[in-house]
Scaffold this motif. Structure first.
Motif: not given
Length: 442
Positions: A382, A385, A388-389, A391-396, A399
């Motif tokens: 990505y 990005q 953003e990726f 942060e997405f992993v940290q919050q999911n 994932m």
């Protein structure tokens, strides 16, 4: 609170949890008393609101929290006591539903499939063959030639231009007889066949020679970035300054330096290492398949039907999209699973549970550094990005588990391989390719 077993068939479990109304009421009262010192209400000083008023105003919400906490606590206590590990999220249904009213006992039915007990796998008989491929001189020479071509120079030639030649041109573009912004340049080096200009432009300059003047007639694509030019017919007035033929760079120390190496010998060594790393990756895939085949034959145990069904659906869905690449989303008919999908799903679930058990018993763990590297590798897909990726992993949580699962599996496979009877067999590149192709055929 009372827990009664209602189902125990194979891996299927069912329990009825009864929470007396008196227990709930006591928990609600305790929560209200705990919060009372901080509650303010019109007409009363902070902490002096009567319990009856607190219960009337805050009771329903606190009751809901108390019910959830009690049910969650009962489930946690049950799993700790029985040692059961649910294969998937337990199904929890409250009897009475909307008809339930305050003052009634709470009756909850919980059902799930337990993960099976995994028998110890006897790995003493596991034999592994590792295919080893050495990079040949010819392969290294071919790689060097490819690098030399990418580092090519251009030398002026006589005669007409051909595809792959470089033409140096002055050009002026016009739409409806009027020049437009960005449509002119001088001494522009254009490699014919590079597709760096709009479609149809470069083909019309094949066959020109130095000193020629040629009008190139093209149309801008409908989806062209500049709205004022999109779909418009244009004429480019071109003057050919020179025609240059491509000449591959010499394979020497200077070429090596262009690619960041100290000299040609160092570059050859780096190419050899890269090629053999690629072969080692393919060899590992072959070795892993052989190892998994042996593990699959070593143990047998009951599988949770829900896990097998979910895995079969995922396999069917993935294969369907591979056969229908034009369908990007999931707006398609329901995909039916076949016996082949179910058989493959059973193998994957069985091996997944076995490897997880071996890894747990051997206390194999994913380090923070290994996980971070995996996230970085995924983030490269990505560009622009990456943050953003991350942060997405940290919050999911899901994932994170998806990224950790293959890392954990590979570490378990490595541990088994290190402790198995392993032999190395040197083979040709062609033999390795056939072995890899055979993986896809199975």
């Amino acid at each position: 609170m009372q827990v009664t077993e209602t189902l125990n068939e194979g891996l299927k479990r069912g329990y009825q949890i009864t929470i007396p109304a008196s227990e709930l009421d006591a928990k609600v009262l305790a929560k209200l008393k705990e919060a009372q010192p901080e509650i303010e209400m019109k007409g009363f000083r902070k902490g002096k609101v009567p319990m009856a008023m607190l219960k009337k105003q805050h009771g329903p919400r606190v009751l809901g929290d108390a019910m959830q906490e009690t049910v969650d606590g009962a489930m946690t206590a049950h799993f700790e006591k029985t040692g059961d590990k649910p294969a998937m999220q337990p199904n929890v249904v409250m009897e009475g539903g909307e008809e339930w009213k305050e003052g009634d006992d709470v009756v909850v039915n919980m059902s799930y499939e337990a993960l099976p007990a995994i028998p110890d796998a006897d790995l003493s008989g596991v034999k592994i063959e590792k295919l080893v491929v050495k990079a040949s001189d010819a392969e290294v020479d071919d790689a060097l030639k490819n690098l030399a071509e990418t580092a090519q120079n251009f030398e002026e030639k006589k005669g007409k231009s051909e595809d792959g030649d470089q033409v140096v041109i002055d050009f002026l573009g016009k739409v409806d007889g009027e020049a437009f912004d960005g449509g002119a340049a001088e001494d522009y080096p254009l490699v014919l066949g590079s597709n760096s200009f709009i479609p149809g432009f470069e083909e019309q300059l094949v066959g020109v020679k130095a000193g020629d003047e040629k009008n190139v007639e093209v149309s801008f694509p409908e989806e062209y970035g500049a709205a004022n030019l999109a779909g418009k017919a244009a004429v480019f007035e071109c003057k050919i300054k020179s025609v240059n033929a491509a000449v591959a760079a010499e394979i020497d120390d200077e070429l090596a330096k262009k690619f960041g190496s100290e000299d040609l010998a160092t570059l050859k060594g780096q190419i050899t290492e890269r090629l053999e790393n690629e072969y080692a990756g393919a060899s590992r895939a072959v070795m892993k398949r052989g190892l998994l085949d042996q593990l699959d034959a070593i143990v047998s145990f009951d599988l949770p039907p829900s896990l097998v069904e979910a895995e079969a659906k995922q396999i069917a869905h993935q294969l369907w999209h591979e056969e229908n690449p034009e369908v990007q989303g999931h707006d398609h008919p329901e995909i039916e699973t076949t016996d082949e999908h179910n058989s493959l799903a059973e193998r994957r679930v069985r091996l997944g549970l076995l490897l997880a058990d071996i890894g747990q018993k051997q206390e194999i763990q994913i380090t923070d550094a290994e996980f971070t590297q995996a996230v970085m590798n995924q983030a490269r897909q990505y560009p622009g990005q990456e943050r953003e990726f991350f942060e997405f992993v940290q919050q999911n949580q899901q994932m994170r588990q998806q990224l950790q699962a293959p890392l954990f599996e590979d570490k378990v496979v490595d541990w088994i391989a290190e402790n198995a009877d392993l032999t190395e067999k040197e083979v040709s590149k062609e033999d390795l390719e056939k072995a890899v192709e055979a993986l896809d055929d199975e």
